[in-house]
Design a protein around this motif. Structure first.
Motif, mmCIF file in Angstrom:
data_model
loop_
_atom_site.group_PDB
_atom_site.id
_atom_site.type_symbol
_atom_site.label_atom_id
_atom_site.label_comp_id
_atom_site.label_asym_id
_atom_site.label_seq_id
_atom_site.Cartn_x
_atom_site.Cartn_y
_atom_site.Cartn_z
ATOM 1 N N VAL A 45 26.576 4.124 -13.081
ATOM 2 C CA VAL A 45 26.608 3.887 -14.436
ATOM 3 C C VAL A 45 26.725 2.492 -15.003
ATOM 4 C CG1 VAL A 45 29.276 3.694 -14.770
ATOM 5 C CG2 VAL A 45 28.157 4.952 -16.551
ATOM 6 N N MET A 46 26.956 1.655 -14.123
ATOM 7 C CA MET A 46 26.920 0.290 -14.708
ATOM 8 C C MET A 46 25.472 -0.118 -14.864
ATOM 9 S SD MET A 46 29.472 -1.739 -15.936
ATOM 10 C CE MET A 46 30.983 -1.119 -15.014
ATOM 11 N N GLU A 66 17.768 2.093 -6.619
ATOM 12 C CA GLU A 66 18.918 2.787 -6.393
ATOM 13 C C GLU A 66 18.906 3.374 -4.732
ATOM 14 O OE1 GLU A 66 22.172 3.792 -6.833
ATOM 15 O OE2 GLU A 66 22.049 4.719 -5.049
ATOM 16 N N ARG A 67 19.645 3.007 -3.909
ATOM 17 C CA ARG A 67 19.156 3.305 -2.367
ATOM 18 C C ARG A 67 19.400 4.925 -2.408
ATOM 19 N NH1 ARG A 67 25.012 2.074 0.526
ATOM 20 N NH2 ARG A 67 25.948 3.657 -0.835
ATOM 21 N N ALA A 74 30.243 5.852 -6.841
ATOM 22 C CA ALA A 74 31.675 6.204 -7.550
ATOM 23 C C ALA A 74 31.202 6.890 -9.058
ATOM 24 C CB ALA A 74 32.450 4.893 -8.035
ATOM 25 N N SER A 75 30.235 6.608 -9.359
ATOM 26 C CA SER A 75 29.908 7.220 -10.903
ATOM 27 C C SER A 75 29.743 8.564 -10.672
ATOM 28 C CB SER A 75 28.671 6.530 -11.338
ATOM 29 O OG SER A 75 28.745 4.965 -11.558
ATOM 30 N N ASN A 78 33.990 10.549 -10.022
ATOM 31 C CA ASN A 78 35.118 10.144 -10.822
ATOM 32 C C ASN A 78 35.796 11.343 -11.715
ATOM 33 O OD1 ASN A 78 34.542 9.384 -13.675
ATOM 34 N ND2 ASN A 78 33.097 8.656 -12.442
ATOM 35 N N GLY A 79 37.033 10.854 -12.239
ATOM 36 C CA GLY A 79 37.724 11.717 -13.023
ATOM 37 C C GLY A 79 37.379 12.035 -14.385
ATOM 38 N N GLY A 81 38.128 9.880 -16.891
ATOM 39 C CA GLY A 81 39.118 9.576 -17.818
ATOM 40 C C GLY A 81 38.689 8.255 -18.702
ATOM 41 N N VAL A 205 17.992 -1.768 -1.077
ATOM 42 C CA VAL A 205 17.440 -3.201 -1.185
ATOM 43 C C VAL A 205 18.128 -3.578 0.309
ATOM 44 C CG1 VAL A 205 17.853 -5.413 -2.032
ATOM 45 C CG2 VAL A 205 17.374 -3.437 -3.181
ATOM 46 N N GLY A 365 39.452 1.555 -10.658
ATOM 47 C CA GLY A 365 39.377 2.769 -11.112
ATOM 48 C C GLY A 365 39.047 2.989 -12.550
ATOM 49 N N GLY A 367 35.977 1.797 -14.217
ATOM 50 C CA GLY A 367 34.389 1.095 -14.201
ATOM 51 C C GLY A 367 33.746 2.134 -15.122
ATOM 52 N N PHE A 368 33.804 3.263 -15.209
ATOM 53 C CA PHE A 368 33.171 4.343 -15.823
ATOM 54 C C PHE A 368 33.454 4.068 -17.387
ATOM 55 C CE2 PHE A 368 30.794 7.897 -17.181
ATOM 56 C CZ PHE A 368 29.973 8.106 -16.148
ATOM 57 N N MET A 369 34.655 4.192 -17.722
ATOM 58 C CA MET A 369 34.848 4.123 -19.382
ATOM 59 C C MET A 369 34.502 2.856 -19.809
ATOM 60 S SD MET A 369 39.123 3.757 -19.215
ATOM 61 C CE MET A 369 39.755 4.662 -17.607
#
Ligand SMILES: Cc1cc2nc3c(=O)[nH]c(=O)nc-3n(C[C@H](O)[C@H](O)[C@H](O)COP(=O)(O)OP(=O)(O)OC[C@H]3O[C@@H](n4cnc5c(N)ncnc54)[C@H](O)[C@@H]3O)c2cc1C
Length: 415
Positions: A45-46, A66-67, A74-75, A78-79, A81, A205, A365, A367-369
């Protein structure tokens, strides 16, 4: 409708099996282009949020590498939130902006991300925890977030299924929420591609050379690419990528487990989280109860395996808090890496000696938001605006120069 949505609508729509297919343009067929202004490594997501915002601001000579597949890291695990209940002003204000971006996502990017603002309810089981919540609420209120302190009976008014035995107080902000992570990635990827960004999946990479004349050459099985600037958005794998140019990034992966139940009739509006145990659960738009619990003492690992210990701990704590869930079946259990930084705060900006190599890691925990706003702010900076305060305060150097963190310690770094 924005450009690109109509053209690719058929391809991106769910197929007969109910699976969302990515447009062929995202498969990244063929060799890498010889060069790009910016290469983003990491299609979580980042990286995708940055790619989209860069392109939206007119910088389209961007390649995302993207590998694996979208949502591999993690994206995709995740939950979902999204909260504004934090203990530092900078995080509260960033998250106010991120929530606004989440609210607008479907309109701006043409994908339904199932963002639902049912609130976050934090439960305290001691006066000490209540005092901690009260201090945070005071700051949140001053920033314009409408969090309020509830006594246990009031908490029961919001979630009648709770067993409030031993609960001393609670903090509730109705505009926090949950989202379904995957369509965020599809939305960012699809719109970035429509604006001219090139995305290559299944492309690890393997090495990076800093070029004497400036810029970097990245080598992959699909060929090499020369980049004037590189963004390391590899999440928990960021230290490995940074190591390729000799930069030490002190984050480390911590396996975080999570699970989801069979679907139930909608009954649970907020994300419920218990401070002491780190238990959290919410009900998805499909009805599943999605949640996890902190298992202390996990060694650092990239292993994504699932454990019985997690399931047993989660089941015990969840059914103590909501006995009604005692007979519910768990359908899926999985794990993903928290990208843990030593002080729990992110690492952003360029390390000393590498002004064209940018970091975006250490989000633990949350990084998504944070991605919607960090992606936007990064793009603004890299296209010429003055950098937001968060970049100056989140530099890698804080771990090595003895200056300590530029960021105040965030003591509400849970879930
Ligand atoms: C179980 C769990 C629950 C969570 N719950 C929440 C939550 O409720 N709310 C929240 O905000 N956050 C939550 N998080 C944290 C959140 O998921 C992460 O902070 C966020 O997804 C990080 O995004 P990213 O893009 O930085 O990293 P990632 O999504 O991990 O993406 C990094 C990508 O880089 C790729 N990559 C790595 N090395 C290379 C290479 N050499 N070449 C090419 N590509 C490479 C990887 O394959 C990966 O796809 C949770 C995390 C977990 C594990």
């Amino acid at each position: 409708m924005q450009a690109g949505i109509d053209d690719e609508d058929d391809e991106a729509r769910a197929d007969a099996s109910g699976q969302m297919r990515l447009p062929a343009t995202l498969a990244g067929e063929g060799p890498l282009p010889a060069s790009a202004e910016i290469v983003i490594v990491g299609g979580g997501v980042m990286g995708l949020a940055m790619a989209y915002h860069l392109a939206k601001r007119g910088l389209t000579d961007v390649v995302v590498i993207e590998r694996g597949y979208l949502a591999e890291g993690a994206s995709g695990r995740n939950g979902g939130g999204v909260r504004q209940q934090w203990s530092t002003e900078i995080n509260i204000r960033l998250m106010q902006e991120s929530v606004e971006l989440c609210r607008r996502f479907a309109v701006d990017l043409g994908v339904n991300v199932w963002f639902r603002q049912g609130g976050y309810l934090f439960l305290a089981r001691s006066e000490r925890e209540v005092a901690r919540l009260a201090k945070n609420i005071d700051l949140q209120n001053r920033c314009g977030v409408a969090t309020r302190m509830l006594d246990p009976r009031e908490a029961l008014g919001i979630v009648p299924e709770l067993d409030i035995t031993g609960v001393v107080g609670a903090a509730y902000n109705p505009s926090d929420g949950i989202l379904f992570p995957w369509p965020f990635l599809w939305g960012y990827a699809r719109q970035a591609a429509a604006l001219g960004v090139k995305l290559f999946m299944q492309t690890p990479v393997g090495s990076i050379d800093a070029e004497p004349a400036g810029g970097y050459t990245l080598r992959t099985p699909r060929g090499a690419i020369r980049a004037r600037r590189v963004i390391n958005a590899c999440g928990a794998w960021s230290p490995k990528l940074a190591q390729m140019i000799g930069v030490e990034v002190p984050t480390y992966p911590i396996r975080h487990e999570i699970c989801s139940s069979e679907p139930l009739k909608p009954f649970l509006r907020p994300m419920v989280s218990e401070l002491a145990s780190g238990l959290y659960c919410s009900q998805s738009m499909r009805g599943e109860i999605v949640g996890g619990v902190t298992i202390p003492g996990h060694a650092s690992t990239y292993s994504m395996g699932s454990t019985l210990e997690f399931l047993a701990t989660y089941a015990r704590r969840l059914t103590r808090l909501m006995p009604i869930l005692g007979d519910v079946k768990i359908l899926r259990q999985w794990a993903g890496p928290y990208d843990q930084s030593p002080d729990g705060n992110p690492i952003l900006g360029a390390p000393a000696g590498h002004p064209d190599f940018f970091l975006a890691c250490g989000f633990v925990g949350h990084g998504f938001m944070m991605a919607p706003i960090i992606g936007k702010l990064y793009a603004e900076w890299l296209t010429g605006d003055a950098p937001h305060d968060i970049f100056g305060r989140s530099q890698l150097a804080r771990f090595f120069d003895g200056s300590g963190a530029g960021l105040a310690k965030e003591d509400f770094n849970i879930g």
